[in-house]
Design an enzyme around this catalytic site. Structure first.
Site, PDB file in Angstrom:
ATOM      1  N   ASP A 257      76.446  81.134  91.401  1.00  0.00           N
ATOM      2  CA  ASP A 257      77.561  81.021  90.443  1.00  0.00           C
ATOM      3  C   ASP A 257      78.676  80.933  91.350  1.00  0.00           C
ATOM      4  OD1 ASP A 257      78.816  81.160  88.114  1.00  0.00           O
ATOM      5  OD2 ASP A 257      78.830  83.214  87.645  1.00  0.00           O
TER       6      ASP A 257
ATOM      7  N   ASN B 121      73.509  75.413  80.191  1.00  0.00           N
ATOM      8  CA  ASN B 121      74.171  74.499  80.963  1.00  0.00           C
ATOM      9  C   ASN B 121      73.956  72.956  80.168  1.00  0.00           C
ATOM     10  OD1 ASN B 121      73.366  75.841  84.182  1.00  0.00           O
ATOM     11  ND2 ASN B 121      75.065  76.213  82.863  1.00  0.00           N
ATOM     12  N   TRP B 122      73.220  72.776  79.458  1.00  0.00           N
ATOM     13  CA  TRP B 122      73.015  71.409  78.782  1.00  0.00           C
ATOM     14  C   TRP B 122      74.371  71.304  77.903  1.00  0.00           C
ATOM     15  CZ3 TRP B 122      69.963  68.006  80.582  1.00  0.00           C
ATOM     16  CH2 TRP B 122      68.733  68.418  81.039  1.00  0.00           C
TER      17      TRP B 122
HETATM   18  C1  FPP Z   1      77.112  77.889  88.879  1.00  0.00           C
HETATM   19  O1  FPP Z   1      78.523  77.603  89.152  1.00  0.00           O
HETATM   20  C2  FPP Z   1      76.306  76.816  89.251  1.00  0.00           C
HETATM   21  C3  FPP Z   1      75.565  76.067  88.541  1.00  0.00           C
HETATM   22  C4  FPP Z   1      75.514  75.790  87.182  1.00  0.00           C
HETATM   23  C5  FPP Z   1      74.420  75.186  89.209  1.00  0.00           C
HETATM   24  C6  FPP Z   1      73.931  75.487  90.760  1.00  0.00           C
HETATM   25  C7  FPP Z   1      74.031  74.036  91.164  1.00  0.00           C
HETATM   26  C8  FPP Z   1      74.231  73.753  92.511  1.00  0.00           C
HETATM   27  C9  FPP Z   1      74.381  74.872  93.456  1.00  0.00           C
HETATM   28  C10 FPP Z   1      74.094  72.280  93.084  1.00  0.00           C
HETATM   29  C11 FPP Z   1      72.968  71.711  93.573  1.00  0.00           C
HETATM   30  C12 FPP Z   1      71.769  72.463  93.130  1.00  0.00           C
HETATM   31  C13 FPP Z   1      70.494  72.391  93.773  1.00  0.00           C
HETATM   32  C14 FPP Z   1      69.453  73.097  93.390  1.00  0.00           C
HETATM   33  C15 FPP Z   1      70.049  71.580  94.905  1.00  0.00           C
HETATM   34  P1  FPP Z   1      79.369  77.354  87.801  1.00  0.00           P
HETATM   35  O2  FPP Z   1      79.715  76.095  87.719  1.00  0.00           O
HETATM   36  O3  FPP Z   1      79.035  78.114  86.703  1.00  0.00           O
HETATM   37  O4  FPP Z   1      80.594  78.257  88.513  1.00  0.00           O
HETATM   38  P2  FPP Z   1      81.802  78.816  87.830  1.00  0.00           P
HETATM   39  O5  FPP Z   1      81.328  80.089  87.079  1.00  0.00           O
HETATM   40  O6  FPP Z   1      82.913  79.080  88.641  1.00  0.00           O
HETATM   41  O7  FPP Z   1      82.288  77.830  86.636  1.00  0.00           O
END
Ligand code: FPP
Length: 255
Positions: free
Chosen positions: A20, A68-69
């Site tokens: 996260d 996340n969708w």
């Molecule tokens: C959470 O950060 C992360 C995700 C929703 C996706 C994780 C994805 C990656 C690390 C990119 C590549 C993935 C792979 C498996 C190669 P957030 O966007 O919720 O962060 P925030 O809470 O700060 O908004």
């Protein structure tokens, strides 16, 4: 392969990670959120390699949740693209290390190209016997439990399962990767202390480690710190400390 960094006694066999903080990492730098995901990909590379070097048996990464969708379409597309990019650019190295790639979740919802990349990586590494690398994709813990219950009900209807004899072990075998042991250590980055619908059944006795770092800043040294902290924990599984310390308490590693 590098020498192991940590003593092998009390090494967590299975580590699961809620990655996260990508968005906040980017926003704090005045960048688009997707730049945070791009940098998060570098953390994935670093942590996957490190986990293998350390000797972790299974690493499960929460790459994309059912929830996340509902993110903006551009962000969903970018995340799918980064996943494909990871699988394409790393598969040779991952495969040559003997890593076995698996995926859990409602994979049928993934765009065709992403699904193809995931299935290709799973297929190519199926016979590998090194670290198991599990991507939770289009994954929700409650959905997983409902999907398991549906499959169980079908088997009960067919007479393959006797409802009176259903136990936890049988139920767990219906989960997406029912043969995997439960995570020993769950790491969550991003300065939050939530489970976010991740592996709800499997984390009943998992040790939880939270990090204030945003995922793009979380690299090998931070994984090592998390494991060192885990090694100080006493896992009691509901018993008293004295019971755990006395030999013959009857405790195995557990699922
Ligand atoms: C959470 O950060 C992360 C995700 C929703 C996706 C994780 C994805 C990656 C690390 C990119 C590549 C993935 C792979 C498996 C190669 P957030 O966007 O919720 O962060 P925030 O809470 O700060 O908004």
């Amino acid at each position: 392969m590098d020498a192991p960094l940590l003593p092998h006694d009390r090494l967590p066999e299975h580590i699961a990670i809620i990655m996260d903080g990508n968005g906040r990492w980017a926003e704090a730098r005045g960048l688009e959120r997707n730049e945070g995901h791009r940098e998060g990909l570098e953390s994935v590379r670093s942590v996957v390699r490190a986990a293998d070097e350390i000797g972790i048996g299974t690493l499960t990464l929460y790459a994309f949740s059912m929830e996340n969708w509902n993110r903006p379409k551009g962000e969903v597309n970018a995340l799918m693209g980064f996943l494909e990019q990871y699988l394409e650019s790393e598969i040779d190295e991952v495969a040559s290390r003997g890593t076995r790639v698996r995926a859990i979740g409602r994979l049928d919802r993934l765009p065709k190209s992403t699904r193809r990349a995931v299935e290709g990586a799973v297929e190519r590494t199926r016979e590998n016997r090194g670290m198991t690398l599990v991507f939770a994709l289009s994954y929700g813990g409650r959905t997983e439990i409902v999907d398991a219950a549906r499959a169980l009900l079908r088997d009960a209807e067919l007479g393959a399962i006797d409802p009176e004899r259903l136990d936890e072990k049988t139920f767990a075998s219906y989960l997406y990767a029912g043969d995997l042991r439960d995570p020993d250590l769950l790491i969550r980055t991003g300065a939050e202390s939530r489970i976010s619908n991740f592996l709800l059944w499997q984390i009943a006795y998992t040790e939880i480690y939270t990090s204030d770092l945003m995922w793009p800043d979380f690299r090998k040294s931070h994984l090592v710190s998390a494991i060192l902290e885990y090694q100080t924990r006493e896992r009691r599984y509901g018993l008293t400390s004295a019971q755990v310390r006395s030999p013959g308490s009857g405790l195995g590693g557990g699922r």
